[in-house]
Motif scaffolding. Structure first.
Motif, PDB file in Angstrom:
ATOM      1  N   SER A  25      -4.217 -56.697  13.110  1.00 51.49           N
ATOM      2  CA  SER A  25      -2.869 -56.692  12.528  1.00 51.49           C
ATOM      3  C   SER A  25      -2.258 -58.096  12.567  1.00 51.49           C
ATOM      4  O   SER A  25      -1.526 -58.483  11.647  1.00 51.49           O
ATOM      5  CB  SER A  25      -1.977 -55.704  13.274  1.00 51.49           C
ATOM      6  OG  SER A  25      -1.692 -56.156  14.587  1.00 51.49           O
ATOM      7  N   ARG A  33       0.433 -60.467   4.857  1.00 48.93           N
ATOM      8  CA  ARG A  33       0.249 -59.075   4.420  1.00 48.93           C
ATOM      9  C   ARG A  33       0.816 -58.137   5.489  1.00 48.93           C
ATOM     10  O   ARG A  33       0.080 -57.476   6.231  1.00 48.93           O
ATOM     11  CB  ARG A  33      -1.227 -58.795   4.159  1.00 48.93           C
ATOM     12  CG  ARG A  33      -1.830 -59.700   3.088  1.00 48.93           C
ATOM     13  CD  ARG A  33      -3.327 -59.510   2.962  1.00 48.93           C
ATOM     14  NE  ARG A  33      -3.660 -58.164   2.501  1.00 48.93           N
ATOM     15  CZ  ARG A  33      -4.916 -57.718   2.376  1.00 48.93           C
ATOM     16  NH1 ARG A  33      -5.941 -58.541   2.671  1.00 48.93           N
ATOM     17  NH2 ARG A  33      -5.163 -56.494   1.970  1.00 48.93           N
ATOM     18  N   VAL A  35       2.292 -55.294   5.344  1.00 47.98           N
ATOM     19  CA  VAL A  35       2.045 -53.855   5.181  1.00 47.98           C
ATOM     20  C   VAL A  35       0.795 -53.445   5.952  1.00 47.98           C
ATOM     21  O   VAL A  35       0.800 -52.470   6.726  1.00 47.98           O
ATOM     22  CB  VAL A  35       1.904 -53.496   3.687  1.00 47.98           C
ATOM     23  CG1 VAL A  35       1.474 -52.046   3.528  1.00 47.98           C
ATOM     24  CG2 VAL A  35       3.225 -53.735   2.961  1.00 47.98           C
ATOM     25  N   LEU A  39       0.380 -50.932   9.293  1.00 47.03           N
ATOM     26  CA  LEU A  39      -0.507 -49.775   9.211  1.00 47.03           C
ATOM     27  C   LEU A  39      -1.611 -49.837  10.264  1.00 47.03           C
ATOM     28  O   LEU A  39      -2.011 -48.805  10.820  1.00 47.03           O
ATOM     29  CB  LEU A  39      -1.111 -49.674   7.814  1.00 47.03           C
ATOM     30  CG  LEU A  39      -0.124 -49.337   6.682  1.00 47.03           C
ATOM     31  CD1 LEU A  39      -0.851 -49.294   5.350  1.00 47.03           C
ATOM     32  CD2 LEU A  39       0.592 -48.023   6.953  1.00 47.03           C
ATOM     33  N   THR A  88       6.766 -62.482  10.933  1.00 41.00           N
ATOM     34  CA  THR A  88       7.384 -61.907   9.739  1.00 41.00           C
ATOM     35  C   THR A  88       8.895 -62.088   9.728  1.00 41.00           C
ATOM     36  O   THR A  88       9.445 -62.760   8.845  1.00 41.00           O
ATOM     37  CB  THR A  88       7.030 -60.417   9.627  1.00 41.00           C
ATOM     38  OG1 THR A  88       7.385 -59.744  10.854  1.00 41.00           O
ATOM     39  CG2 THR A  88       5.539 -60.226   9.367  1.00 41.00           C
ATOM     40  N   VAL A 148       9.465 -52.307   9.337  1.00 42.11           N
ATOM     41  CA  VAL A 148       9.170 -51.138   8.504  1.00 42.11           C
ATOM     42  C   VAL A 148      10.316 -50.880   7.532  1.00 42.11           C
ATOM     43  O   VAL A 148      10.096 -50.606   6.342  1.00 42.11           O
ATOM     44  CB  VAL A 148       8.908 -49.906   9.392  1.00 42.11           C
ATOM     45  CG1 VAL A 148       8.772 -48.651   8.537  1.00 42.11           C
ATOM     46  CG2 VAL A 148       7.651 -50.107  10.225  1.00 42.11           C
ATOM     47  N   LEU A 151      10.184 -53.433   4.744  1.00 37.62           N
ATOM     48  CA  LEU A 151       9.123 -53.159   3.778  1.00 37.62           C
ATOM     49  C   LEU A 151       9.480 -51.998   2.854  1.00 37.62           C
ATOM     50  O   LEU A 151       9.062 -51.961   1.698  1.00 37.62           O
ATOM     51  CB  LEU A 151       7.819 -52.844   4.515  1.00 37.62           C
ATOM     52  CG  LEU A 151       7.200 -53.996   5.310  1.00 37.62           C
ATOM     53  CD1 LEU A 151       5.994 -53.514   6.103  1.00 37.62           C
ATOM     54  CD2 LEU A 151       6.802 -55.146   4.392  1.00 37.62           C
ATOM     55  N   GLN A 152      10.268 -51.052   3.365  1.00 39.94           N
ATOM     56  CA  GLN A 152      10.617 -49.881   2.564  1.00 39.94           C
ATOM     57  C   GLN A 152      11.847 -50.115   1.693  1.00 39.94           C
ATOM     58  O   GLN A 152      11.862 -49.757   0.515  1.00 39.94           O
ATOM     59  CB  GLN A 152      10.869 -48.680   3.498  1.00 39.94           C
ATOM     60  CG  GLN A 152      11.269 -47.398   2.781  1.00 39.94           C
ATOM     61  CD  GLN A 152      10.177 -46.878   1.872  1.00 39.94           C
ATOM     62  OE1 GLN A 152       9.006 -46.852   2.247  1.00 39.94           O
ATOM     63  NE2 GLN A 152      10.546 -46.438   0.664  1.00 39.94           N
ATOM     64  N   PHE A 213       6.123 -45.418   5.416  1.00 41.29           N
ATOM     65  CA  PHE A 213       7.138 -46.130   6.182  1.00 41.29           C
ATOM     66  C   PHE A 213       8.351 -45.237   6.461  1.00 41.29           C
ATOM     67  O   PHE A 213       8.990 -45.355   7.510  1.00 41.29           O
ATOM     68  CB  PHE A 213       7.558 -47.394   5.442  1.00 41.29           C
ATOM     69  CG  PHE A 213       6.445 -48.399   5.310  1.00 41.29           C
ATOM     70  CD1 PHE A 213       5.553 -48.596   6.346  1.00 41.29           C
ATOM     71  CD2 PHE A 213       6.269 -49.122   4.149  1.00 41.29           C
ATOM     72  CE1 PHE A 213       4.515 -49.512   6.238  1.00 41.29           C
ATOM     73  CE2 PHE A 213       5.235 -50.038   4.023  1.00 41.29           C
ATOM     74  CZ  PHE A 213       4.353 -50.225   5.071  1.00 41.29           C
TER      75      PHE A 213
END
Length: 285
Positions: A25, A33, A35, A39, A88, A148, A151-152, A213
């Motif tokens: 990760s 990346r 996402v 995950l 991030t 999260v 990202l959503q 997410f």
């Protein structure tokens, strides 16, 4: 019954997979990346939940496996989420690095305390139904909640560095705290709720396939909301040692019975002073 070497190594292989997912990760976070980074940490949490159960089912538990599991949790749920957050949402911030570092240290300290408590024979019988502090996999997913949400839903107040910093510190404090949280083995499924639970599982599976997410945010919210109930349950058990040897289902029934117990209220028909107020008639003159 003697297990073959291939069977005995299976739980440790699952642990290594969880460790690899956590470390990978970080690689995806470095590649821009996020996402895949999130995950993979979610996948590591699922694998971590499986390795211990596989070891107990196959009677393949070992001291080496326990040490490997603790080391994998420290890296996969302490170091990796901290680095992902820093790369991030906290990139370029000294305060952000401090938060990521503090989070990783708290997770490692929590795991060290967990290993110590596991061998403590003086703990009460009900202690096995609770974790001390938020477990490492749950803390990792909770710490990633701002990422999260970003990202959503895109950027918002949840992606502000000050909010992410404060949230990371809160999760780190919960992980290393002595706040009780429920263990899954203390959760019993009543027969009348089996159908409803299967429906919820189906909904969760649909969310996992379409809005993963959203599912992670819902699970994180529900987990945080359960903490006050866990604190109440732990305190109730501490105050009622006569229920320590009962199973979790019987304990919950006793708690409900105590809440349903009706305390008699004082009667509204008060006794009044004086012969007329006692219901005696005065003689007519």
């Amino acid at each position: 019954m003697t297990r073959s070497p291939a069977v005995r190594v299976l739980p440790s292989a699952v642990t290594v997979l969880a460790l690899s997912a956590g470390l990978t990760s970080v690689k995806f976070a470095l590649d821009g990346r996020p996402v895949m980074a999130v995950l993979l940490i979610g996948a590591a949490a699922i694998l971590d939940a499986l390795d211990g159960r596989i070891a107990r089912m196959l009677d393949a538990t070992s001291k080496m496996g326990a040490e490997l599991d603790s080391l994998a949790d420290g890296i996969g749920f302490g170091v990796a989420p901290g680095l992902v957050l820093y790369l991030t949402l906290l990139d370029g911030s000294n305060a952000g690095w401090l938060a990521a570092l503090l989070y990783a240290v708290c997770i490692v300290l929590r795991l060290a305390r967990f290993n110590t408590l596991a061998s403590d024979s003086t703990r009460p019988p009900y202690a096995g139904d609770f974790f001390v502090g938020v477990p490492a996999p749950a803390a990792a997913l909770a710490a990633l909640a701002p990422l999260v949400a970003t990202l959503q839903f895109g950027e918002g107040w949840w992606s502000d560095q000050r909010v992410v910093f404060a949230w990371t510190i809160v999760v780190a404090a919960l992980a290393v705290s002595r706040v009780p949280t429920l263990s899954l083995k203390s959760v019993a499924m009543p027969q009348r709720l089996v159908a409803a639970t299967l429906v919820l599982v189906g909904i969760a599976a649909a969310l996992l396939m379409t809005y993963p997410f959203i599912l992670l945010l819902l699970l994180t919210t529900l987990y945080m909301l359960h903490i006050p109930y866990a604190v109440y349950s732990s305190r109730w058990l501490k105050a009622h040692p006569e229920h320590w040897d009962r199973n979790p289902k019987e304990r919950r029934e006793q708690r409900r019975a105590g809440r349903r117990r009706v305390i008699p209220r004082p009667s509204r028909n008060r006794v009044r002073v004086g012969t007329s107020r006692l219901g005696l008639r005065r003689p007519k003159v």
